[in-house]
Design an enzyme around this catalytic site. Structure first.
Site, PDB file in Angstrom:
ATOM      1  N   ASP A   2      45.422  47.128 -97.548  1.00  0.00           N
ATOM      2  CA  ASP A   2      44.338  46.328 -97.272  1.00  0.00           C
ATOM      3  C   ASP A   2      43.508  46.517 -98.423  1.00  0.00           C
ATOM      4  OD1 ASP A   2      42.874  45.638 -94.057  1.00  0.00           O
ATOM      5  OD2 ASP A   2      42.372  44.553 -95.971  1.00  0.00           O
ATOM      6  N   ASP A  46      41.701  40.642 -97.950  1.00  0.00           N
ATOM      7  CA  ASP A  46      40.344  40.658 -96.882  1.00  0.00           C
ATOM      8  C   ASP A  46      39.611  39.307 -97.304  1.00  0.00           C
ATOM      9  OD1 ASP A  46      38.923  41.914 -94.613  1.00  0.00           O
ATOM     10  OD2 ASP A  46      37.378  41.730 -96.209  1.00  0.00           O
ATOM     11  N   GLU A 104      43.851  36.812 -95.676  1.00  0.00           N
ATOM     12  CA  GLU A 104      43.084  36.722 -94.511  1.00  0.00           C
ATOM     13  C   GLU A 104      41.928  35.624 -94.928  1.00  0.00           C
ATOM     14  OE1 GLU A 104      39.604  38.898 -93.547  1.00  0.00           O
ATOM     15  OE2 GLU A 104      39.860  38.719 -91.392  1.00  0.00           O
ATOM     16  N   HIS A 127      42.260  44.381 -85.586  1.00  0.00           N
ATOM     17  CA  HIS A 127      41.200  45.325 -85.408  1.00  0.00           C
ATOM     18  C   HIS A 127      39.974  44.297 -85.199  1.00  0.00           C
ATOM     19  CE1 HIS A 127      41.083  43.902 -89.312  1.00  0.00           C
ATOM     20  NE2 HIS A 127      39.807  44.193 -89.606  1.00  0.00           N
ATOM     21  N   ASP A 128      39.936  43.004 -85.516  1.00  0.00           N
ATOM     22  CA  ASP A 128      38.545  42.079 -85.220  1.00  0.00           C
ATOM     23  C   ASP A 128      38.984  41.534 -83.906  1.00  0.00           C
ATOM     24  OD1 ASP A 128      38.636  41.094 -88.699  1.00  0.00           O
ATOM     25  OD2 ASP A 128      37.638  42.741 -87.830  1.00  0.00           O
TER      26      ASP A 128
HETATM   27  O1  TEU Z   1      36.897  39.739 -91.227  1.00  0.00           O
HETATM   28  C1  TEU Z   1      36.716  38.611 -91.736  1.00  0.00           C
HETATM   29  C2  TEU Z   1      36.068  37.632 -90.616  1.00  0.00           C
HETATM   30  O2  TEU Z   1      36.061  36.692 -90.949  1.00  0.00           O
HETATM   31  C3  TEU Z   1      35.474  38.655 -89.573  1.00  0.00           C
HETATM   32  O3  TEU Z   1      34.139  38.532 -89.688  1.00  0.00           O
HETATM   33  C4  TEU Z   1      35.997  38.104 -88.411  1.00  0.00           C
HETATM   34  O4  TEU Z   1      35.675  36.620 -88.419  1.00  0.00           O
HETATM   35  C5  TEU Z   1      34.968  38.541 -87.138  1.00  0.00           C
HETATM   36  O5  TEU Z   1      35.122  39.948 -87.403  1.00  0.00           O
HETATM   37  C6  TEU Z   1      35.735  38.015 -85.893  1.00  0.00           C
HETATM   38  O6  TEU Z   1      34.875  38.940 -84.921  1.00  0.00           O
HETATM   39  C7  TEU Z   1      37.376  40.975 -92.452  1.00  0.00           C
HETATM   40  C8  TEU Z   1      37.820  41.978 -91.723  1.00  0.00           C
HETATM   41  O7  TEU Z   1      39.157  41.721 -91.012  1.00  0.00           O
HETATM   42  C9  TEU Z   1      36.695  42.487 -90.885  1.00  0.00           C
HETATM   43  O8  TEU Z   1      36.906  43.720 -90.184  1.00  0.00           O
HETATM   44  C10 TEU Z   1      35.572  42.828 -91.900  1.00  0.00           C
HETATM   45  O9  TEU Z   1      34.309  43.496 -91.088  1.00  0.00           O
HETATM   46  C11 TEU Z   1      34.963  41.775 -92.625  1.00  0.00           C
HETATM   47  O10 TEU Z   1      36.174  40.888 -93.329  1.00  0.00           O
HETATM   48  C12 TEU Z   1      34.430  41.946 -93.756  1.00  0.00           C
HETATM   49  O11 TEU Z   1      35.194  42.889 -94.587  1.00  0.00           O
END
Ligand code: TEU
Ligand code: CA
Length: 590
Positions: free
Chosen positions: A101, A207, A268, A347-348
Site C-alpha cells: 500500500d 492511496d 484508489e 478497511h474503509d
Molecule cells: O481512503 C480514501 C477515501 O476516500 C476515504 O476517505 C474513504 O472515502 C472513507 O474512508 C470512506 O469512509 C484512503 C484510505 O483507504 C483510508 O483508510 C485513509 O483514511 C484515507 O485514504 C487517507 O489516507
C-alpha cells in the site's frame, strides 16, 4: 489457464490484510508482520495469489498507518524490515505475491520532510508541501486560503506559525498533502517505489492517487469549491479529483519505475468515472493496471449527503453501475481496454453481510450470494480479511467503542451541530470504519486466536461460531464457497475474459448476468433477498449443456438441465455451458 492470461495476475484474486487487526504474534494486542507470516496456510488454503498489505510503514498511527513518517522503515508495533523480508520470502516460497500500500498523496506531519520543511519558506523540503497565504479578511487560524473541507471534518487548511502560512490537508491535520508539482518530491516517490521493489514487492495499491494533481490557478492559488452545504467549508474532493497534471505524474511514475517491472498496480480513485478509469488504466497510454471505483459504494448514501446520510440500496441501481463498469472497462465496447477491480469490502467499508446481506438468519447464504455476484464478474476480485468468513459489523454501542478518527470527528461535529446523537450513532453503526477493523476471528478461544493480550479493538463475541477454524471444517461455509469461486476463476477463460451481458436488469431482488467468451457461457443467478423469488430467465440466456458449477444451498439439483423457476432466500447458482459462437443474446431488462 495462466497461458491464456495476458498478465500473470489476470486469473488471480487479491486478499487485503489490515495488519493491525490480522494476527498478533507478541501479545501486545496489535497485529504484526510475524503474525501474518504465521497465518499464510489460511491464505494458501483459500487460494488467493496476491496479498495487498495495508500500510506497515513507521507512523504515529493517527490514521492507523495512512499517515507515514518514514517510507523506508517498518512501524515498530508491526515489526522490523527483517520481519517484512521474511513475509515476502514466505509468500514467494508459496507462489504468492505482495502488493504494498503506497500513500503518497500525503504523509504524516511527523515526517522529517514536514517537521523541517515547515520551519522556513526557504527549507528545501518546504516545497514538498502545499502552502497558502492567509485570506485577507479575519486572522489565523480563521482565514484559510480557500473554502475546502477536509474529509475528516473541518477546514482542509491548518495554520503554520513558523512561516505565517497555511498548509493543505485533504484528510486530517496530521496528514499534510504532498506537492506533486515538485520534481524533487516526485523523485523521492520514485525512490520509495525502487526501495520496496528491491525488497521483492510485486505491486502497489496507491492511496487516493487521483487526488495528487491539484487544480492550480495561474497565480499559484487553489480556487474555492462550489457552495453545496451550509457553513464556511465545502467538500474539496470534487475540486481535486483527476486534476490537470494527473496523467503526466502517473505516466512519469510508470516510465521511470513501474514499466521496468512486471507488477500489479491498482489506484484508489474516489469519485472516479469510467472514462477517467479508462484513461488511467489504458494498457498503452495509461499508467496503472486497474482502479478502485467508489460509485457502487455510494449507492446507500443520499446523493450529495455523504456516507453518513443513509438510504436503502436499490438493487437495480447497483446492477446498472456494475454493468456500466463492466462495459466501459471489461470490453463490451469491443476494445477490452483497461481492467476492473471488484470489491464489496475493505478497511474503509462496513462488512457487506451486515450492509447489504442478512447477518442474522441468512448470514452464510447472503455472504455467499454477494460473493457469487461479485466474483462472477470481469475483473480482479479483492477479498478483505474476514470477508471469507462472513464476518459481521461490530456492535458499536457508543462512540466510546470507536477508534477511527473519521467516526470520532464526525460524531463530535454532528452532535455539536445539533444532530440527534442516537441518529449520529445509527449512521456510524452502519458505515463506520471500525466495523471492518475488529480483529480477525481465527478460532473460538478467548480472543478468537488473534492475540494472547488485550486486543486494540475488542474481538466480536460471535467469534465462537464465526471463525476460520470452524469454517475450514464446514464444507458449506463461506470460506469454502470463496475457495471454490477462486479455483473456478483459474479454470475457465470465460470467467477471466468473458463479456458481461446483463439479465433481469430491472428485477428488484434478482441479479443475473451471462459471461460470453467464444462459445463458452457462464451464467450467474443470485437472489439478493430474504424471500423466495420466481425466476423468469429468457430462454436464449440458458446455456446449452449447462452444468451447475457452484451453489450456496446444500441440496441444489446439480443434474438440472433447465433454468430454475425460482430461487430460495439468498440462493446463488453459477452454471457453465456453451452457446452460439460469440453471439451473445441481447441484454434483457425483465
Ligand atoms: O481512503 C480514501 C477515501 O476516500 C476515504 O476517505 C474513504 O472515502 C472513507 O474512508 C470512506 O469512509 C484512503 C484510505 O483507504 C483510508 O483508510 C485513509 O483514511 C484515507 O485514504 C487517507 O489516507
Ligand atoms: Ca503484536
Amino acid at each position: 489457464m495462466s497461458s491464456l492470461a495476458s498478465r500473470w495476475w489476470h486469473d488471480q484474486v487479491v486478499y487485503q490484510i489490515y495488519p493491525r487487526s490480522f494476527a498478533d504474534s507478541n501479545g501486545d494486542g496489535i497485529g504484526d508482520l510475524p503474525g501474518i507470516t504465521a497465518k499464510l496456510d489460511h491464505l494458501q488454503a483459500l487460494g488467493v495469489g496476491i496479498v495487498w498489505l495495508s500500510p506497515v510503514y513507521r507512523s504515529p498511527m493517527a490514521d492507523n498507518g495512512y499517515d507515514i513518517s518514514d517510507y523506508r522503515d517498518i512501524a515498530p508495533e508491526f515489526g522490523t524490515l527483517a520481519d517484512f523480508d521474511a513475509l515476502v520470502a514466505a509468500l514467494h516460497a508459496r507462489g504468492m505475491r505482495l502488493m504494498m500500500d503506497l500513500v503518497v498523496n500525503h504523509c504524516s506531519d511527523r515526517h522529517a520532510w514536514f517537521q523541517q520543511g515547515r520551519q522556513s519558506r526557504d527549507h528545501p523540503w518546504h516545497d514538498h508541501f502545499i502552502w497558502g497565504e492567509p485570506a485577507a479578511d479575519g486572522g489565523p487560524p480563521n482565514n484559510p486560503p480557500n473554502n475546502w473541507e477536509a474529509c475528516f471534518n473541518g477546514p482542509a487548511w491548518s495554520f503554520n506559525p513558523p512561516t505565517g502560512e497555511y498548509f493543505l490537508h485533504l484528510f486530517s491535520p496530521q496528514q499534510p498533502d504532498l506537492n506533486w508539482r515538485s520534481a524533487a518530491l516526485r523523485a523521492e516517490v520514485q525512490d520509495i517505489l525502487r526501495f520496496w521493489l528491491a525488497r521483492g514487492v510485486d505491486g502497489f495499491r496507491m492511496d487516493v492517487i487521483n487526488l495528487i494533481a491539484k487544480p492550480w490557478l495561474a497565480d499559484g492559488t487553489l480556487p474555492d469549491a462550489p457552495v453545496v452545504q451550509p457553513g464556511a467549508v465545502q467538500p474539496a474532493f470534487v475540486m481535486v479529483v483527476h486534476g490537470p497534471q494527473l496523467m503526466d505524474h502517473l505516466r512519469e511514475m510508470r516510465r521511470e519505475v513501474l514499466a521496468q517491472h512486471d507488477l500489479i498496480t491498482v489506484g484508489e480513485t474516489p469519485l472516479c468515472t469510467p472514462a477517467q478509469a479508462r484513461e488511467i488504466t489504458d494498457p498503452s497510454t495509461g499508467a496503472l493496471d486497474m482502479v478502485f471505483s467508489f460509485e457502487h459504494m455510494d449507492l446507500d448514501s443520499q446523493p450529495g449527503g455523504g456516507k453518513w446520510a443513509l438510504k436503502p440500496l436499490h438493487l437495480p441501481d447497483l446492477k446498472a453501475v456494475m454493468q456500466r463498469w463492466q462495459d466501459e472497462l471489461g470490453g463490451a465496447h469491443g476494445q477490452g481496454r483497461g481492467w476492473n477491480s471488484l470489491y464489496l469490502g475493505n478497511h474503509d467499508q462496513p462488512r457487506i453481510v451486515s450492509r447489504w446481506g442478512d447477518d442474522g438468519r441468512w448470514r452464510v447464504q447472503s455472504a455467499t450470494a454477494w460473493a457469487s455476484w461479485l466474483h462472477g464478474q470481469q475483473g480482479t476480485p479483492y477479498i478483505y480479511q474476514g470477508e471469507e468468513l462472513g464476518m459481521t459489523n461490530a456492535p458499536l454501542a457508543s462512540i466510546d467503542d470507536c477508534r477511527d478518527l473519521e467516526s470520532i470527528n464526525h460524531h463530535r461535529a454532528a452532535v455539536l451541530a445539533g444532530q440527534n446523537p442516537a441518529e449520529v450513532m445509527r449512521a456510524i453503526r452502519a458505515k463506520g470504519r471500525d466495523n471492518a477493523r475488529t480483529p480477525m476471528q481465527w478460532d473460538d478461544s478467548a480472543n478468537a486466536g488473534f492475540s494472547t493480550g488485550t486486543p486494540w479493538l475488542p474481538v466480536q463475541t460471535n467469534h465462537r461460531e464465526v471463525n476460520a477454524a470452524a469454517a475450514r471444517q464446514d464444507p458449506g461455509s463461506v470460506f469454502h464457497h470463496y475457495r471454490q469461486l477462486i479455483a473456478l476463476r483459474r479454470q475457465h477463460a470465460v470467467w477471466v475474459f468473458g463479456r458481461t451481458v446483463p439479465l433481469l436488469a430491472a428485477h428488484p431482488h434478482l441479479a443475473a448476468y451471462l459471461r460470453v467468451w467464444h462459445d463458452q457461457r457462464l451464467l450467474v443467478l443470485c437472489n439478493l433477498s430474504g424471500e423466495v423469488q420466481a425466476v423468469d430467465l429468457p430462454a436464449e440466456a440458458w446455456p446449452r449443456q449447462a452444468r451447475l458449477q457452484l451453489g450456496n444451498w446444500a441440496d441444489v439439483d446439480v443434474a438440472a438441465t433447465s433454468a430454475p423457476r425460482s430461487l430460495r432466500p439468498w440462493e446463488a447458482r453459477i452454471y457453465l455451458g456453451v452457446g452460439p459462437l460469440d453471439a451473445a443474446p441481447p441484454a434483457h431488462s425483465r
